[in-house]
Design a protein around this motif. Structure first.
Motif, PDB file in Angstrom:
ATOM      1  N   MET A 230       0.897  -1.260   0.122  1.00  0.00           N
ATOM      2  CA  MET A 230       0.205   0.035   0.181  1.00  0.00           C
ATOM      3  C   MET A 230       0.827   1.261   0.067  1.00  0.00           C
ATOM      4  O   MET A 230       1.641   1.388   0.841  1.00  0.00           O
ATOM      5  N   ALA A 231       0.666   2.073  -0.761  1.00  0.00           N
ATOM      6  CA  ALA A 231       1.033   3.449  -0.972  1.00  0.00           C
ATOM      7  C   ALA A 231      -0.256   4.601  -0.961  1.00  0.00           C
ATOM      8  O   ALA A 231      -1.031   4.128  -0.639  1.00  0.00           O
ATOM      9  N   TRP A 232       0.344   5.741  -0.885  1.00  0.00           N
ATOM     10  CA  TRP A 232      -0.871   6.713  -0.737  1.00  0.00           C
ATOM     11  C   TRP A 232      -0.709   7.625  -1.895  1.00  0.00           C
ATOM     12  O   TRP A 232       0.201   8.172  -2.441  1.00  0.00           O
ATOM     13  N   ALA A 233      -1.919   8.296  -2.230  1.00  0.00           N
ATOM     14  CA  ALA A 233      -1.672   9.344  -3.263  1.00  0.00           C
ATOM     15  C   ALA A 233      -2.865  10.618  -2.923  1.00  0.00           C
ATOM     16  O   ALA A 233      -3.580  10.161  -2.049  1.00  0.00           O
ATOM     17  N   ASP A 234      -2.467  11.814  -3.291  1.00  0.00           N
ATOM     18  CA  ASP A 234      -3.253  12.902  -3.295  1.00  0.00           C
ATOM     19  C   ASP A 234      -4.036  12.992  -4.513  1.00  0.00           C
ATOM     20  O   ASP A 234      -3.336  13.023  -5.554  1.00  0.00           O
ATOM     21  N   CYS A 235      -5.318  12.849  -4.531  1.00  0.00           N
ATOM     22  CA  CYS A 235      -6.256  13.107  -5.522  1.00  0.00           C
ATOM     23  C   CYS A 235      -6.508  14.432  -5.909  1.00  0.00           C
ATOM     24  O   CYS A 235      -7.010  14.987  -4.731  1.00  0.00           O
ATOM     25  N   VAL A 236      -6.571  15.128  -6.915  1.00  0.00           N
ATOM     26  CA  VAL A 236      -7.016  16.467  -7.238  1.00  0.00           C
ATOM     27  C   VAL A 236      -8.015  16.309  -8.341  1.00  0.00           C
ATOM     28  O   VAL A 236      -8.612  15.260  -8.902  1.00  0.00           O
ATOM     29  N   GLU A 237      -8.635  17.517  -8.494  1.00  0.00           N
ATOM     30  CA  GLU A 237      -9.698  17.589  -9.511  1.00  0.00           C
ATOM     31  C   GLU A 237      -9.191  17.203 -10.956  1.00  0.00           C
ATOM     32  O   GLU A 237      -7.904  17.140 -11.171  1.00  0.00           O
ATOM     33  N   GLY A 238     -10.219  16.391 -11.865  1.00  0.00           N
ATOM     34  CA  GLY A 238      -9.844  15.977 -13.079  1.00  0.00           C
ATOM     35  C   GLY A 238      -9.356  14.670 -12.773  1.00  0.00           C
ATOM     36  O   GLY A 238      -8.825  14.109 -13.879  1.00  0.00           O
ATOM     37  N   ASN A 239      -9.496  14.018 -11.991  1.00  0.00           N
ATOM     38  CA  ASN A 239      -9.257  12.536 -11.571  1.00  0.00           C
ATOM     39  C   ASN A 239      -7.705  12.406 -11.853  1.00  0.00           C
ATOM     40  O   ASN A 239      -7.332  11.455 -12.278  1.00  0.00           O
ATOM     41  N   GLN A 240      -6.920  13.369 -11.520  1.00  0.00           N
ATOM     42  CA  GLN A 240      -5.597  13.371 -11.380  1.00  0.00           C
ATOM     43  C   GLN A 240      -5.035  12.736  -9.957  1.00  0.00           C
ATOM     44  O   GLN A 240      -5.479  13.213  -9.117  1.00  0.00           O
ATOM     45  N   PHE A 241      -3.989  12.274  -9.950  1.00  0.00           N
ATOM     46  CA  PHE A 241      -3.415  11.809  -8.800  1.00  0.00           C
ATOM     47  C   PHE A 241      -1.909  11.871  -8.745  1.00  0.00           C
ATOM     48  O   PHE A 241      -1.338  11.718  -9.532  1.00  0.00           O
TER      49      PHE A 241
END
Length: 71
Positions: free
Chosen positions: A28-39
């Protein structure tokens, strides 16, 4: 957000925190999700800054996943 990845990613020079999930063939890692379905994957520097600020960012990520999957 938590991100489930193949266990082989542990052997790579991953750009941020990554942990094995028990005895499963996944990590497991982690991601920051932003608008436009980008991470963007969470980096070691971001994780340290949140830790230093007293933010339980892993719990926040899990809460985000729970909230978004309740729909």
């Amino acid at each position: 957000m938590p991100v489930v990845l193949p266990l082989e990613c542990l052997d790579m020079a991953w750009p941020g925190p990554i942990v094995r999930i028990g005895t499963l063939p996944f990590a497991m890692a982690w991601a920051d999700c932003v608008e436009g379905n980008q991470f963007f994957y969470v980096t070691f520097e971001e994780a340290k800054a949140w830790d230093d600020a007293g933010i339980d960012w892993q719990a926040v990520a899990l809460g985000n996943l729970t909230r978004l999957t309740m729909r």
